[in-house]
Structure formats: structure tokens, C-alpha cells
Design a protein around this motif. Structure first.
Motif: not given
Length: 195
Positions: A103-124
Motif C-alpha cells: 500500500a505504501y509503494l502505491f501511496r507514494c507513487g513508486y509502484c503502478t502495478d503489482c501481482k502476487s505469487e504469479s511467478l514460479e521458480l524452481e530451487y534446490s
């Protein structure tokens, strides 16, 4: 290192009833509205210091870069909620600190869009291979750059699986030209800390 604690001037107001000002009928989570604010250079300088990596602006949208992967939102977090962004997109937050951070990123104009958990990475790690990992947020910043953010509790940063996840995140972002940050949530102190 940084310490980010949005104060009264930038923090999203807490609803009087403790956070529930609506509910998503599908999963019965509280829905919190997020307002956009004007760009603030002082906040941008603080957040620019938070991210690592190199990124160039892109005209592509987050939906083009990160198509929905069909992952069901799963969390047992006590304070989970849905944050409704300007424009209507809804993102899932597992804690009040995640919600306040986005919310703060949007309120200060730093962020214009956001998605949650929309990237899948593999790790070991030393004990397992081929595990799936979903970073918390992908962001489109005010200047067109893209950033990937993982938020962890401060007490769990040194856990070997979290280190392996962070290494996978760094590698992915370096290969694709995105910024990245792992932001530690110090729940007890009600603030954010970055390395």
C-alpha cells in the motif's frame, strides 16, 4: 541496509474494525482498498536503495510478463487479506506488514502495478531438488522497471531453504533484467528491514 517503517504520512490507514472492511466471497478473506498517491521523489530514493540488480524500463504489462499460473492462494497466516489496488487488481498479502508495504509503494507513487505469487521458480538445496517457489510480489515501478519482492520474517532469513529460494530469485532476476529485493518483516517491531 535499510529500515522501512511507513509513518502516518504514508501508511495505509487501519480500518477501525481491525482490518476487515469487506470480504471476498470466494475465499472469505478481508478485502482492503488501496489508494494511489502522487509520486514522491524522497520515497523513490529510499525504495531505489532497497532493490538490487539491473533493470531497464519496459512497456510490457505485468500480465504480459507474468501470465497467471493458476496457483491457488494457500496460506495459514492469521492476518492474510486481499489488497484491492487502484484499477481493481487484487493481490494477496499474508500479513499486515506485507499489506502496508505494498500500500505504501502505491501511496507514494513508486509502484503502478503489482501481482502476487504469479511467478514460479524452481530451487534446490542440499536436502532437496526441484522444489517450487512463488515469490510474494512482482511490481511495475513508476519508471517502467520490474521488480520481484520476497518478504520473510526476520527470524527465518538464515534458514537454508530460504537462502536457496533467494539464490534462485537472484539468478532469475539477473537472467531476465529485473530488480529484486528480499525484505525482512520484523513483526515484533512493526517494521521492515532489508539487507
Amino acid at each position: 541496509a535499510g529500515d522501512f517503517a511507513p509513518g502516518a504520512a504514508g501508511e495505509a490507514a487501519e480500518p477501525a474494525d481491525g482490518g476487515e472492511d469487506g470480504a471476498d466471497a470466494a475465499d472469505d478473506l478481508p478485502v482492503i482498498e488501496c489508494a494511489a498517491g502522487p509520486f514522491r521523489k524522497s520515497a523513490a530514493e529510499r525504495f531505489d536503495a532497497l532493490f538490487s540488480g539491473q533493470a531497464q524500463p519496459t512497456d510490457r504489462t505485468l500480465d504480459e510478463l507474468f501470465p497467471d499460473i493458476g496457483k491457488e492462494y494457500e496460506s495459514s497466516a492469521v492476518n492474510r487479506c486481499v489488497l484491492r489496488l487502484p484499477g481493481g487488481r487484487e493481490v494477496y498479502c499474508d500479513s499486515k506488514l506485507e499489506r502496508r508495504f505494498i500500500a505504501y509503494l502505491f501511496r507514494c507513487g513508486y509502484c503502478t502495478d503489482c501481482k502476487s505469487e504469479s511467478l514460479e521458480l524452481e530451487y534446490s538445496s542440499a536436502s532437496m531438488a526441484g522444489k517450487k517457489y512463488f515469490p510474494d510480489f512482482v511490481l511495475k515501478l513508476h519508471d517502467g522497471r520490474v521488480a520481484v519482492v520476497e518478504m520473510k520474517n526476520l527470524s527465518s532469513l538464515g534458514y537454508h531453504l530460504n537462502i536457496a529460494k533467494y539464490e534462485a530469485l537472484k539468478k532469475f532476476c539477473a537472467e531476465n533484467g529485473y530488480l529484486y529485493a528480499e525484505v525482512a518483516k520484523d513483526e515484533a517491531a512493526g517494521r521492515y528491514v532489508s539487507a
